[in-house]
Scaffold this motif. Structure first.
Motif, PDB file in Angstrom:
ATOM      1  N   SER A 406       0.798  -1.231   0.000  1.00 22.84           N
ATOM      2  CA  SER A 406       0.000   0.000   0.000  1.00 22.84           C
ATOM      3  C   SER A 406       0.826   1.275   0.000  1.00 22.84           C
ATOM      4  N   ASN A 407       2.019   1.260   0.596  1.00 24.42           N
ATOM      5  CA  ASN A 407       2.880   2.462   0.506  1.00 24.42           C
ATOM      6  C   ASN A 407       3.150   2.780  -0.955  1.00 24.42           C
ATOM      7  N   PHE A 408       3.404   1.744  -1.739  1.00 27.48           N
ATOM      8  CA  PHE A 408       3.690   1.945  -3.170  1.00 27.48           C
ATOM      9  C   PHE A 408       2.473   2.483  -3.910  1.00 27.48           C
ATOM     10  N   TRP A 409       1.324   1.815  -3.760  1.00 27.14           N
ATOM     11  CA  TRP A 409       0.144   2.222  -4.529  1.00 27.14           C
ATOM     12  C   TRP A 409      -0.330   3.611  -4.135  1.00 27.14           C
ATOM     13  N   ARG A 410      -0.211   3.960  -2.840  1.00 30.18           N
ATOM     14  CA  ARG A 410      -0.552   5.342  -2.445  1.00 30.18           C
ATOM     15  C   ARG A 410       0.413   6.325  -3.079  1.00 30.18           C
ATOM     16  N   PHE A 411       1.710   5.955  -3.119  1.00 29.62           N
ATOM     17  CA  PHE A 411       2.711   6.899  -3.610  1.00 29.62           C
ATOM     18  C   PHE A 411       2.579   7.119  -5.117  1.00 29.62           C
ATOM     19  N   VAL A 412       2.260   6.068  -5.856  1.00 34.13           N
ATOM     20  CA  VAL A 412       2.105   6.254  -7.301  1.00 34.13           C
ATOM     21  C   VAL A 412       0.734   6.849  -7.622  1.00 34.13           C
ATOM     22  N   GLY A 413      -0.143   6.874  -6.620  1.00 28.21           N
ATOM     23  CA  GLY A 413      -1.427   7.557  -6.809  1.00 28.21           C
ATOM     24  C   GLY A 413      -2.367   6.771  -7.698  1.00 28.21           C
TER      25      GLY A 413
END
Ligand code: HDL
Ligand code: ZN
Length: 413
Positions: A406-413
């Motif tokens: 989820s850190n990744f998917w939030r960061f890539v938006g």
């Protein structure tokens, strides 16, 4: 307080980590539509460039003799040299055996022909699902290079999105051989000029826009040399400022900077010939500070850069640190780096990517990383428990999901 002192959250943490569904944020895998670009099976595993480099520490044959061999002949030599004549305890060798073991094959038999027979019985489509399931990944983020003559035709003709594989627009030539890449761009129909005139820069932006429309990438990426500097009066810095960052900002795409590669220190080793150099954290700090509307995914190749990169992530919320990359993806360094990142960043980073070049590798790279990351997290939650703060199962599974996807998917938006 005796009870607290003896609280061991290890079983809960290991279960959360082992059950975690992972997004693999950087790989060199391809969806099956790309045909032979997707490497898989025992002979591709054995001819992984990490094992080629290790084999040449023992064999004295001319490099060209090796490159003239068939893939199976190369694999036979690597198996004989690294597994039979020497014990396979390097991380890349051990990985091959972990894959075979997780597939349920008889590693103790040490029978290469038996392993080859297993892979001959599989199709690539069924094997993608086998590998993803054993690895526990829901998505492999690819590395897609529009300058690659083998890959480009697939994108220009028939590509149909495969939800298990997401694209990344990788643009190393634009930054590391700018003048030469302008010539290729002209062949593609973009009037980019080596002088990087305003018109030329505009055409590079149009190239990036067209490929971002085509690939729908999760981020733009480039591997960069240790001396990558910004600001700097250089073609690279101008392309970063005038092309990469504006296109990324307008589309809300992170720019992934993979810094510290010394290309081809031994050209005869080809893909295995790259090495590592200590890089300039000031470049990362300057870009994050001066382009607050851009997002930066950063991994650095030198062990010496890891602490200052984690500190930089404390300063800039538009910086997301990811992975223990390449020469760092070894148990001793994954442990050291993950422990340090937990202590400096809490759960606000992306601990690992596989960098898999061969489909089967996701099986071992994630098995090995999960073990180490679970061990580090166990210590961290047990340290908390000793204060009286006992993380619940839900909180631990929440944190683990953030770290692994989820850190990744939030960061890539
Ligand atoms: O530039 C990169 O993405 C690196 O990961 C290189 O591909 C390197 O050859 C590699 O495979 N490292 O694991
Ligand atoms: Zn890579």
């Amino acid at each position: 307080m005796e009870r607290l002192a003896n609280t061991d959250l290890g079983p809960i943490v290991r279960s959360a980590v082992n059950d975690a569904v992972i997004t693999d944020v950087h790989t060199h895998l391809y969806s099956p539509q790309f045909g032979d670009l997707l490497l898989w099976g025992i002979d591709d595993l054995l001819t992984y460039h990490y094992l080629i480099a290790e084999t040449f520490r023992y064999v004295s044959i001319p490099y060209e003799s090796f490159w003239a061999m068939s893939k199976q002949q190369q694999a036979d030599l690597i198996w004989k040299t690294l597994f039979v004549e020497n014990s396979p305890f390097s991380e890349a060798c051990r990985g091959v055996l972990t894959v075979l073991s997780k597939l349920g094959l008889d590693v103790g038999a040490r029978d290469l022909s038996e392993y080859r027979a297993y892979f001959r019985s599989k199709s690539v489509d069924e094997y993608v699902d086998i590998a993803f399931n054993l690895a526990g990944i829901d998505c492999a983020v690819m590395t897609n290079d529009p300058f690659d003559d083998a890959e480009r035709p697939v994108w220009l003709s028939c590509y149909k999105e495969d939800p298990r594989f997401r694209a990344v627009l990788r643009i190393d030539p634009l930054l590391n051989s700018t003048q030469q890449s302008c010539e290729k761009l002209r062949n593609f129909g973009y009037s980019a000029d080596p002088a990087l005139s305003a018109q030329g820069l505009s055409e590079i932006r149009r190239f990036l826009e067209d490929w971002a429309d085509r690939m729908k990438p999760l981020y733009l990426a480039a591997s960069l040399p240790p001396d990558f500097a910004y600001p700097e009066e250089s073609p690279r810095a101008r392309v970063v400022r005038e092309c990469i960052l504006p296109v990324c900002r307008d589309r809300g795409l992170p720019f992934a900077m993979m810094i510290g590669v010394k290309k081809l220190v031994n050209p005869a080793l080809r893909l295995a010939g790259d090495s590592v150099g200590k890089s300039r954290i000031e470049t990362v700090e300057h870009l994050c500070a001066n382009f607050p509307d851009n997002k930066f995914l950063v991994t650095m190749l030198a062990r010496e850069n890891q602490h200052e990169l984690a500190v930089a992530a404390r300063k800039y919320r538009n910086l997301m640190v990811f992975g223990c990359w390449w020469f760092l993806n070894n148990p001793s360094l994954v442990e050291e780096i993950t422990r340090m990142r937990c202590e400096l960043l809490g759960p606000s980073f992306i601990p690992q990517h596989s960098d898999a070049r061969v489909l089967d590798q996701v099986i071992y790279k994630w098995a090995h990383s999960r073990t180490i990351i679970a061990s580090v997290l166990t210590d961290k939650y047990n340290d908390l428990a000793r204060t009286g703060w006992i993380a619940t199962v839900e909180e631990i599974r929440r944190d683990v999901d953030n770290l692994f996807r989820s850190n990744f998917w939030r960061f890539v938006g």
